[in-house]
Scaffold this motif. Structure first.
Motif, PDB file in Angstrom:
ATOM      1  N   MET A 147      63.134  -9.736-101.206  1.00  0.00           N
ATOM      2  CA  MET A 147      63.575 -11.114-101.069  1.00  0.00           C
ATOM      3  C   MET A 147      62.362 -12.041-101.151  1.00  0.00           C
ATOM      4  N   ILE A 148      62.483 -13.078-101.918  1.00  0.00           N
ATOM      5  CA  ILE A 148      61.404 -14.059-102.073  1.00  0.00           C
ATOM      6  C   ILE A 148      61.595 -15.168-101.047  1.00  0.00           C
ATOM      7  N   ALA A 149      60.541 -15.416-100.263  1.00  0.00           N
ATOM      8  CA  ALA A 149      60.576 -16.541 -99.325  1.00  0.00           C
ATOM      9  C   ALA A 149      60.681 -17.829-100.118  1.00  0.00           C
ATOM     10  N   GLU A 150      61.425 -18.770 -99.607  1.00  0.00           N
ATOM     11  CA  GLU A 150      61.701 -19.994-100.359  1.00  0.00           C
ATOM     12  C   GLU A 150      60.826 -21.185 -99.982  1.00  0.00           C
ATOM     13  N   ASN A 151      60.230 -21.183 -98.806  1.00  0.00           N
ATOM     14  CA  ASN A 151      59.455 -22.362 -98.424  1.00  0.00           C
ATOM     15  C   ASN A 151      58.007 -21.980 -98.119  1.00  0.00           C
ATOM     16  N   ARG A 152      57.157 -22.977 -98.170  1.00  0.00           N
ATOM     17  CA  ARG A 152      55.714 -22.768 -98.025  1.00  0.00           C
ATOM     18  C   ARG A 152      55.360 -22.082 -96.702  1.00  0.00           C
ATOM     19  N   ALA A 153      55.964 -22.503 -95.615  1.00  0.00           N
ATOM     20  CA  ALA A 153      55.621 -21.930 -94.304  1.00  0.00           C
ATOM     21  C   ALA A 153      55.925 -20.432 -94.275  1.00  0.00           C
ATOM     22  N   VAL A 176      56.166 -18.401 -96.884  1.00  0.00           N
ATOM     23  CA  VAL A 176      55.260 -17.723 -97.817  1.00  0.00           C
ATOM     24  C   VAL A 176      53.873 -17.612 -97.191  1.00  0.00           C
ATOM     25  N   ASP A 177      53.402 -18.686 -96.599  1.00  0.00           N
ATOM     26  CA  ASP A 177      52.091 -18.655 -95.945  1.00  0.00           C
ATOM     27  C   ASP A 177      52.045 -17.580 -94.856  1.00  0.00           C
ATOM     28  N   ARG A 178      53.126 -17.452 -94.081  1.00  0.00           N
ATOM     29  CA  ARG A 178      53.174 -16.412 -93.034  1.00  0.00           C
ATOM     30  C   ARG A 178      53.089 -15.019 -93.666  1.00  0.00           C
ATOM     31  N   ASP A 179      53.792 -14.817 -94.777  1.00  0.00           N
ATOM     32  CA  ASP A 179      53.766 -13.514 -95.446  1.00  0.00           C
ATOM     33  C   ASP A 179      52.377 -13.233 -96.033  1.00  0.00           C
ATOM     34  N   ILE A 180      51.771 -14.252 -96.633  1.00  0.00           N
ATOM     35  CA  ILE A 180      50.422 -14.075 -97.180  1.00  0.00           C
ATOM     36  C   ILE A 180      49.461 -13.700 -96.056  1.00  0.00           C
ATOM     37  N   LEU A 187      54.502 -21.770-105.288  1.00  0.00           N
ATOM     38  CA  LEU A 187      53.962 -20.753-104.393  1.00  0.00           C
ATOM     39  C   LEU A 187      54.878 -19.543-104.202  1.00  0.00           C
ATOM     40  N   PRO A 188      56.173 -19.724-103.959  1.00  0.00           N
ATOM     41  CA  PRO A 188      57.005 -18.528-103.751  1.00  0.00           C
ATOM     42  C   PRO A 188      56.956 -17.548-104.932  1.00  0.00           C
ATOM     43  N   THR A 189      57.033 -18.045-106.142  1.00  0.00           N
ATOM     44  CA  THR A 189      57.020 -17.132-107.293  1.00  0.00           C
ATOM     45  C   THR A 189      55.618 -16.601-107.569  1.00  0.00           C
ATOM     46  N   GLU A 190      54.586 -17.417-107.375  1.00  0.00           N
ATOM     47  CA  GLU A 190      53.213 -16.942-107.591  1.00  0.00           C
ATOM     48  C   GLU A 190      52.869 -15.831-106.600  1.00  0.00           C
ATOM     49  N   TRP A 191      53.219 -16.015-105.331  1.00  0.00           N
ATOM     50  CA  TRP A 191      52.928 -15.003-104.329  1.00  0.00           C
ATOM     51  C   TRP A 191      53.748 -13.735-104.588  1.00  0.00           C
ATOM     52  N   ALA A 192      55.016 -13.897-104.911  1.00  0.00           N
ATOM     53  CA  ALA A 192      55.858 -12.722-105.174  1.00  0.00           C
ATOM     54  C   ALA A 192      55.300 -11.923-106.348  1.00  0.00           C
ATOM     55  N   SER A 193      54.859 -12.610-107.384  1.00  0.00           N
ATOM     56  CA  SER A 193      54.288 -11.928-108.544  1.00  0.00           C
ATOM     57  C   SER A 193      52.993 -11.223-108.162  1.00  0.00           C
ATOM     58  N   PHE A 194      52.110 -11.917-107.475  1.00  0.00           N
ATOM     59  CA  PHE A 194      50.829 -11.340-107.049  1.00  0.00           C
ATOM     60  C   PHE A 194      51.067 -10.113-106.164  1.00  0.00           C
TER      61      PHE A 194
END
Length: 137
Positions: free
Chosen positions: A1-7, A9-13, A32-39
């Motif tokens: 599941m891809i996180a949808e908001n910056r907060a 995503v930042d927590r997952d990073i 950010l959500p798609t860039e982080w998921a791809s990375f």
């Protein structure tokens, strides 16, 4: 599941990397959500077709060819993290150097591409026959 908001995503990073690096902090919120998921899926997952160590060695070779010192550092350290030896890192650099050299030579002299591929197909067939016969490549 891809996180949808910056907060989220930042927590997952941060949970994954220990901090949110500047290069992710500067990615626009909408990307950010798609860039982080791809990375995360490509760089960090062990569920990809290419093992992590080899992905990082490929990344290192490309980084050397493009002369990106940020990427060279990242991929060298990531390759080490995933078990690459110093000999493998050195050989990666030499393969990149060799590939760039031959690329420069072939492109500068504008060798005929169709002839090149035909010759290489012949070479591949010959080497395959040798391998089947038990001869070293």
């Amino acid at each position: 599941m891809i996180a949808e908001n910056r907060a989220d995503v930042d927590r997952d990073i941060e949970a994954t990397l220990g901090l949110v690096p500047e290069f992710f902090r500067r990615v626009p919120d909408y990307l950010l959500p798609t860039e982080w998921a791809s990375f995360k899926s490509l760089e960090l997952s062990d569920q990809t077709a290419i093992p992590n160590k080899y992905k990082e060695l490929i990344g290192l070779a490309v980084s050397g060819a493009t002369r990106c010192r940020y990427c060279c550092y990242f991929h060298t350290e990531a390759a080490r993290l995933f078990g690459a030896t110093e000999d493998e890192i050195t050989e990666t650099a030499l393969i990149a150097k060799n590939t760039m050299g031959w690329s420069t030579y072939l492109n500068t002299l504008q060798f005929d591409y169709d002839e090149f591929t035909q010759e290489f197909d012949q070479i591949s067939a010959h080497v395959r026959e040798q391998m089947v016969a038990g001869a070293p490549a």
